[in-house]
Design an enzyme around this catalytic site. Structure first.
Site, PDB file in Angstrom:
ATOM      1  N   HIS A  64       0.822  -1.218   0.000  1.00 28.13           N
ATOM      2  CA  HIS A  64       0.000   0.000   0.000  1.00 28.13           C
ATOM      3  C   HIS A  64       0.854   1.264   0.000  1.00 28.13           C
ATOM      4  O   HIS A  64       1.900   1.332   0.643  1.00 28.13           O
ATOM      5  CB  HIS A  64      -1.054  -0.021   1.100  1.00 28.13           C
ATOM      6  CG  HIS A  64      -0.569  -0.004   2.513  1.00 28.13           C
ATOM      7  ND1 HIS A  64      -0.396   1.156   3.221  1.00 28.13           N
ATOM      8  CD2 HIS A  64      -0.252  -1.012   3.362  1.00 28.13           C
ATOM      9  CE1 HIS A  64      -0.001   0.867   4.443  1.00 28.13           C
ATOM     10  NE2 HIS A  64       0.098  -0.444   4.558  1.00 28.13           N
ATOM     11  N   ASP A 177       5.441   2.090   6.929  1.00 26.46           N
ATOM     12  CA  ASP A 177       4.162   1.404   6.704  1.00 26.46           C
ATOM     13  C   ASP A 177       3.400   2.197   5.644  1.00 26.46           C
ATOM     14  O   ASP A 177       2.754   3.165   5.972  1.00 26.46           O
ATOM     15  CB  ASP A 177       3.399   1.341   8.027  1.00 26.46           C
ATOM     16  CG  ASP A 177       2.127   0.514   7.933  1.00 26.46           C
ATOM     17  OD1 ASP A 177       1.874  -0.065   6.875  1.00 26.46           O
ATOM     18  OD2 ASP A 177       1.378   0.490   8.927  1.00 26.46           O
ATOM     19  N   GLU A 207      -5.322   1.782   2.226  1.00 28.42           N
ATOM     20  CA  GLU A 207      -5.244   0.551   3.034  1.00 28.42           C
ATOM     21  C   GLU A 207      -5.519   0.853   4.502  1.00 28.42           C
ATOM     22  O   GLU A 207      -6.176   0.087   5.205  1.00 28.42           O
ATOM     23  CB  GLU A 207      -3.854  -0.085   2.877  1.00 28.42           C
ATOM     24  CG  GLU A 207      -3.726  -1.489   3.460  1.00 28.42           C
ATOM     25  CD  GLU A 207      -3.207  -1.537   4.876  1.00 28.42           C
ATOM     26  OE1 GLU A 207      -3.068  -2.636   5.418  1.00 28.42           O
ATOM     27  OE2 GLU A 207      -2.946  -0.461   5.487  1.00 28.42           O
ATOM     28  N   GLU A 208      -5.013   1.987   4.954  1.00 28.72           N
ATOM     29  CA  GLU A 208      -5.067   2.325   6.389  1.00 28.72           C
ATOM     30  C   GLU A 208      -6.480   2.623   6.885  1.00 28.72           C
ATOM     31  O   GLU A 208      -6.698   2.756   8.077  1.00 28.72           O
ATOM     32  CB  GLU A 208      -4.147   3.518   6.682  1.00 28.72           C
ATOM     33  CG  GLU A 208      -2.660   3.242   6.440  1.00 28.72           C
ATOM     34  CD  GLU A 208      -2.044   2.307   7.469  1.00 28.72           C
ATOM     35  OE1 GLU A 208      -2.758   1.875   8.383  1.00 28.72           O
ATOM     36  OE2 GLU A 208      -0.848   2.004   7.328  1.00 28.72           O
ATOM     37  N   ASP A 230       4.221  -6.018   3.363  1.00 28.68           N
ATOM     38  CA  ASP A 230       3.868  -4.972   4.329  1.00 28.68           C
ATOM     39  C   ASP A 230       4.855  -4.975   5.495  1.00 28.68           C
ATOM     40  O   ASP A 230       5.868  -5.662   5.455  1.00 28.68           O
ATOM     41  CB  ASP A 230       2.418  -5.188   4.816  1.00 28.68           C
ATOM     42  CG  ASP A 230       1.713  -3.880   5.156  1.00 28.68           C
ATOM     43  OD1 ASP A 230       2.365  -2.958   5.673  1.00 28.68           O
ATOM     44  OD2 ASP A 230       0.492  -3.775   4.922  1.00 28.68           O
ATOM     45  N   HIS A 318       3.085   3.306  12.821  1.00 31.66           N
ATOM     46  CA  HIS A 318       1.964   4.226  13.066  1.00 31.66           C
ATOM     47  C   HIS A 318       2.360   5.380  13.984  1.00 31.66           C
ATOM     48  O   HIS A 318       1.505   6.021  14.593  1.00 31.66           O
ATOM     49  CB  HIS A 318       0.727   3.499  13.607  1.00 31.66           C
ATOM     50  CG  HIS A 318       0.024   2.726  12.533  1.00 31.66           C
ATOM     51  ND1 HIS A 318      -1.332   2.522  12.511  1.00 31.66           N
ATOM     52  CD2 HIS A 318       0.481   2.133  11.405  1.00 31.66           C
ATOM     53  CE1 HIS A 318      -1.650   1.824  11.439  1.00 31.66           C
ATOM     54  NE2 HIS A 318      -0.560   1.571  10.754  1.00 31.66           N
TER      55      HIS A 318
HETATM   56 ZN   LIG Z   1       0.631  -1.504   6.376  1.00 26.97          ZN
END
Ligand SMILES: [Zn+2]
Length: 347
Positions: A64, A177, A207-208, A230, A318
């Protein structure tokens, strides 16, 4: 370009969920030399096709392009930007961060501020300041000034963090990410020479916020096998037990057995494990961690697509800045290439 250089470029680019344009343009540029065809679908996923001698089996790789970030929600009379969160971000890590507000007129620097702790009441100081109490200070005099600077509701906001190599193999940066997965995907295409089967390398959007891009991309590609590239949570930091997670940075690519969206197809898991063993690539297994990847969405498309995940154990995902091992990245690409070559023989 090397994996390190590609990762640097990809992570420094902006691509907050739903506003992936900068990251996408870069990914197109990086995949183009190794693809027979490249295109963008209507949800704005990018799909690079590498034709094999046969059209089947068709393998879809998915990484992603979006990153967690913020979005302008409103501007106060005094010119402070209040924001919404795009993707899962812990409120505790927002305060005092440097951020970039991406407007149509250009990029503005800002700081996430709050009521100064010195003048907070005792019980206020003990509580986490939630994001709705925070604001971004872009140095504007008032809301008219902010408008003149170009700020509009809906503008994406990213963390202002630059990539750096801090150890022999260890790097830090924002948006690992999943630009790390994007860089592994580019490297995989680069290393795949003449192949029997067909590979579609897909940079997915959104995606998130619920694996949305993978839904339309998988429907369009209609693959026989899906592999998501990922990152996942590395637990090798103080305060994390082996039961929480045994994954460690630098100890090899991670193969998901089960997460909250996918129970990896046993044939795919065996294929990945055998490919790793035959190519002497160290790998780690993960199960029971929360969260899901594009593989979850791929596996549930049309009549079902046997899918698996190759991940990189990354610290501090994140948050504004993550940490990972370049060696894990290299091994993830090597493993993906080895698995694709094995698919030719076994499927
Ligand atoms: Zn991810």
């Amino acid at each position: 370009m090397s994996l390190n250089e590609n990762l640097e470029k990809l992570t420094n680019a902006c691509g907050v969920t739903g506003r992936e344009e900068e990251a996408r343009n870069l990914l197109i540029k990086l995949m183009k030399p190794y693809a027979d065809e490249i295109g963008v679908d209507r949800l704005e996923n990018v799909i690079a096709l590498k034709k094999g001698k046969k059209s089947k089996p068709k393998i879809m790789l998915a990484a992603h392009m979006d990153e967690v970030g913020l979005m302008v929600k409103t501007v106060t009379k005094e010119g402070f930007v209040q924001f919404a969160k795009m993707g899962g971000i812990d409120d505790r890590i927002l305060l005092a961060q440097k951020v970039l507000v991406h407007t149509q007129k250009g990029t503005l620097q800002g700081i996430v501020g709050s009521k100064p702790p010195h003048i907070q009441k005792e019980d206020e100081r003990k509580k986490v300041v939630t994001y709705d109490k925070l604001f971004i200070d872009i140095g504007a005099e008032n809301n008219k000034d902010a408008a003149k600077m170009g700020v509009k509701i809906g503008d994406p906001i990213s963390f202002d963090v630059k990539y750096a190599k801090i150890g022999k193999d260890v790097v830090i940066g924002k948006a690992f990410d999943d630009r790390a997965g994007c860089a592994v995907m580019v490297e995989t295409l680069k290393q795949l020479e003449s192949i029997e089967c067909t590979v579609c390398a897909v940079g997915t959007v959104q995606e998130e916020v619920g694996l949305r891009g993978a839904a339309t991309a998988t429907f369009g590609v209609d693959p026989d096998i899906g592999i998501a590239l990922d990152v996942t949570i590395a637990g090798d930091v103080p305060g994390v037990s082996e039961f929480d997670t045994s994954l460690k940075m630098g100890k090899g690519p991670v193969l998901t057995v089960a997460d909250s969206g996918l129970i990896t197809n046993p044939k795919i898991l065996r294929l990945l494990l055998n490919a790793a063993e035959e190519s002497n690539i160290p790998c780690q297994l993960e199960t029971g961690l929360p969260g899901a990847t594009d593989a979850a969405r791929m596996s549930l498309t049309r009549q079902g697509v046997p899918s698996g995940t190759v991940s990189i154990a990354t610290r501090y995902i994140h948050s504004p800045v993550g940490m990972l091992s370049l060696k894990d990245m290299e091994n993830s690409a090597k493993l993906t290439v080895a698995a694709i070559q094995k698919i030719q023989k076994t499927f």
